[in-house]
Design a protein around this motif. Structure first.
Motif, PDB file in Angstrom:
ATOM      1  N   ILE A   1      -0.946   5.265  -4.945  1.00  0.00           N
ATOM      2  CA  ILE A   1      -1.142   4.254  -3.911  1.00  0.00           C
ATOM      3  C   ILE A   1      -2.273   3.343  -4.362  1.00  0.00           C
ATOM      4  O   ILE A   1      -3.348   3.813  -4.744  1.00  0.00           O
TER       5      ILE A   1
ATOM      6  N   VAL B   1      -4.904   7.919  -5.457  1.00  0.00           N
ATOM      7  CA  VAL B   1      -5.130   6.707  -4.674  1.00  0.00           C
ATOM      8  C   VAL B   1      -6.127   5.847  -5.441  1.00  0.00           C
ATOM      9  O   VAL B   1      -7.257   6.283  -5.717  1.00  0.00           O
TER      10      VAL B   1
ATOM     11  N   ARG C   1       0.830  -1.202   0.000  1.00  0.00           N
ATOM     12  CA  ARG C   1       0.000   0.000   0.000  1.00  0.00           C
ATOM     13  C   ARG C   1       0.873   1.264   0.000  1.00  0.00           C
ATOM     14  O   ARG C   1       0.361   2.379   0.131  1.00  0.00           O
TER      15      ARG C   1
ATOM     16  N   ASN D   1       3.016  10.928   2.559  1.00  0.00           N
ATOM     17  CA  ASN D   1       3.708  10.883   1.263  1.00  0.00           C
ATOM     18  C   ASN D   1       3.412  12.185   0.507  1.00  0.00           C
ATOM     19  O   ASN D   1       2.431  12.259  -0.249  1.00  0.00           O
TER      20      ASN D   1
ATOM     21  N   PRO E   1      -5.699  12.046  -3.034  1.00  0.00           N
ATOM     22  CA  PRO E   1      -5.237  11.630  -1.701  1.00  0.00           C
ATOM     23  C   PRO E   1      -5.839  12.490  -0.602  1.00  0.00           C
ATOM     24  O   PRO E   1      -6.102  13.682  -0.780  1.00  0.00           O
TER      25      PRO E   1
ATOM     26  N   GLU F   1      -2.810  11.029   3.971  1.00  0.00           N
ATOM     27  CA  GLU F   1      -1.972  10.351   2.975  1.00  0.00           C
ATOM     28  C   GLU F   1      -0.934  11.300   2.396  1.00  0.00           C
ATOM     29  O   GLU F   1       0.203  10.892   2.135  1.00  0.00           O
TER      30      GLU F   1
END
Length: 252
Positions: A63, A163, A55, A157, A149, A153
């Motif tokens: 992701i 995502v 993940r 990152n 995201p 998240e």
């Protein structure tokens, strides 16, 4: 849309899904690779248990959520490929399941049939897995749903751009991928020449080697040689002058 062989039921299912997907490249078939330690290798049973995806954010700044990966269609024909080549299967998946960190799968490397002649690809691949040379697995899938995201998240990152919340797994492969792709760039930046190793960097234009200027040799014979080179001699005229001189001497 998917460059892999699937069962007829899976093909029909994919067709039904594709009709509902946005007509953009973001929803095309794609692959994601991961390098991780093989958690368990059993030589006598010719199996390994390893992670096939995570993940974590990948190199595309995306992701893929493991809990959103549909596995039922893949389980109908759980072939494991070598390097995503559908004509080079190296085994089959005994089971595959998500956990908190990604997808874990158990891969069985098919033994050579007694009547088979020639090299047997699963033997090679499994021997490289045992030797911890091949540590990479890569999934081939179709994204079905994605979103931007969330703040948490992005905090984890900062470079994440997308995502993928739902996807359809079609295959996974044993692959050869570098554990640290930046190492090669670092080596080049430190001044080591890849040309000496016979390695060509794809996409890099090699600069032509400049030609050294041709240096004129020094004149070791002095100005007399230059004067001789400048003389223009006429053989006929020289012969006429020689004959005239001889006749003059004879008359005397």
């Amino acid at each position: 849309m998917a460059p892999v062989r699937v069962t007829e039921d899976t093909a029909r299912y994919i067709d039904s899904l594709v009709k509902e997907l946005p007509k953009t490249d973001a929803y095309n078939f794609r692959r994601k690779a991961v390098t991780s330690e093989v958690t368990d290798v059993q030589a006598t049973e010719r199996v390994d248990t390893s992670r096939v995806t995570t993940r974590l954010m990948d190199r595309d700044c995306e992701i893929v959520l493991p809990e959103g990966i549909e596995l039922d269609s893949y389980r109908q024909n759980p072939i494991v490929l070598w390097g995503h080549d559908q004509d080079r299967p190296c085994g089959k998946c005994l089971w595959i399941k998500p956990d908190a960190d990604g997808l874990i799968a158990k891969t069985y490397y098919t033994p050579r049939p007694e009547a088979y002649q020639g090299e047997w690809l699963p033997d090679f691949v499994f021997s490289m897995v045992q030797a911890e040379v091949l540590k990479g697995k890569s999934i081939g899938f179709i994204p079905l749903e994605m979103r931007e995201p969330e703040p948490a998240e992005v905090e984890a990152n900062p470079a994440v751009q997308c995502v993928i919340t739902r996807s359809l797994l079609l295959e996974y492969s044993v692959v050869s991928i570098p554990s640290n792709p930046a190492a090669l760039v670092e080596t080049v930046n430190k001044g080591f020449s890849l040309d000496n190793w016979g390695i060509t960097i794809v996409g890099k234009t090699k600069k032509p080697t400049p030609k050294k200027p041709v240096q004129k040799k020094a004149n070791v014979y002095g100005p007399m040689a230059d004067a001789v080179k400048a003389l223009k001699m006429d053989p006929n005229k020289i012969a006429e002058e020689a004959v005239a001189a001889l006749l003059k001497r004879w008359e005397v």
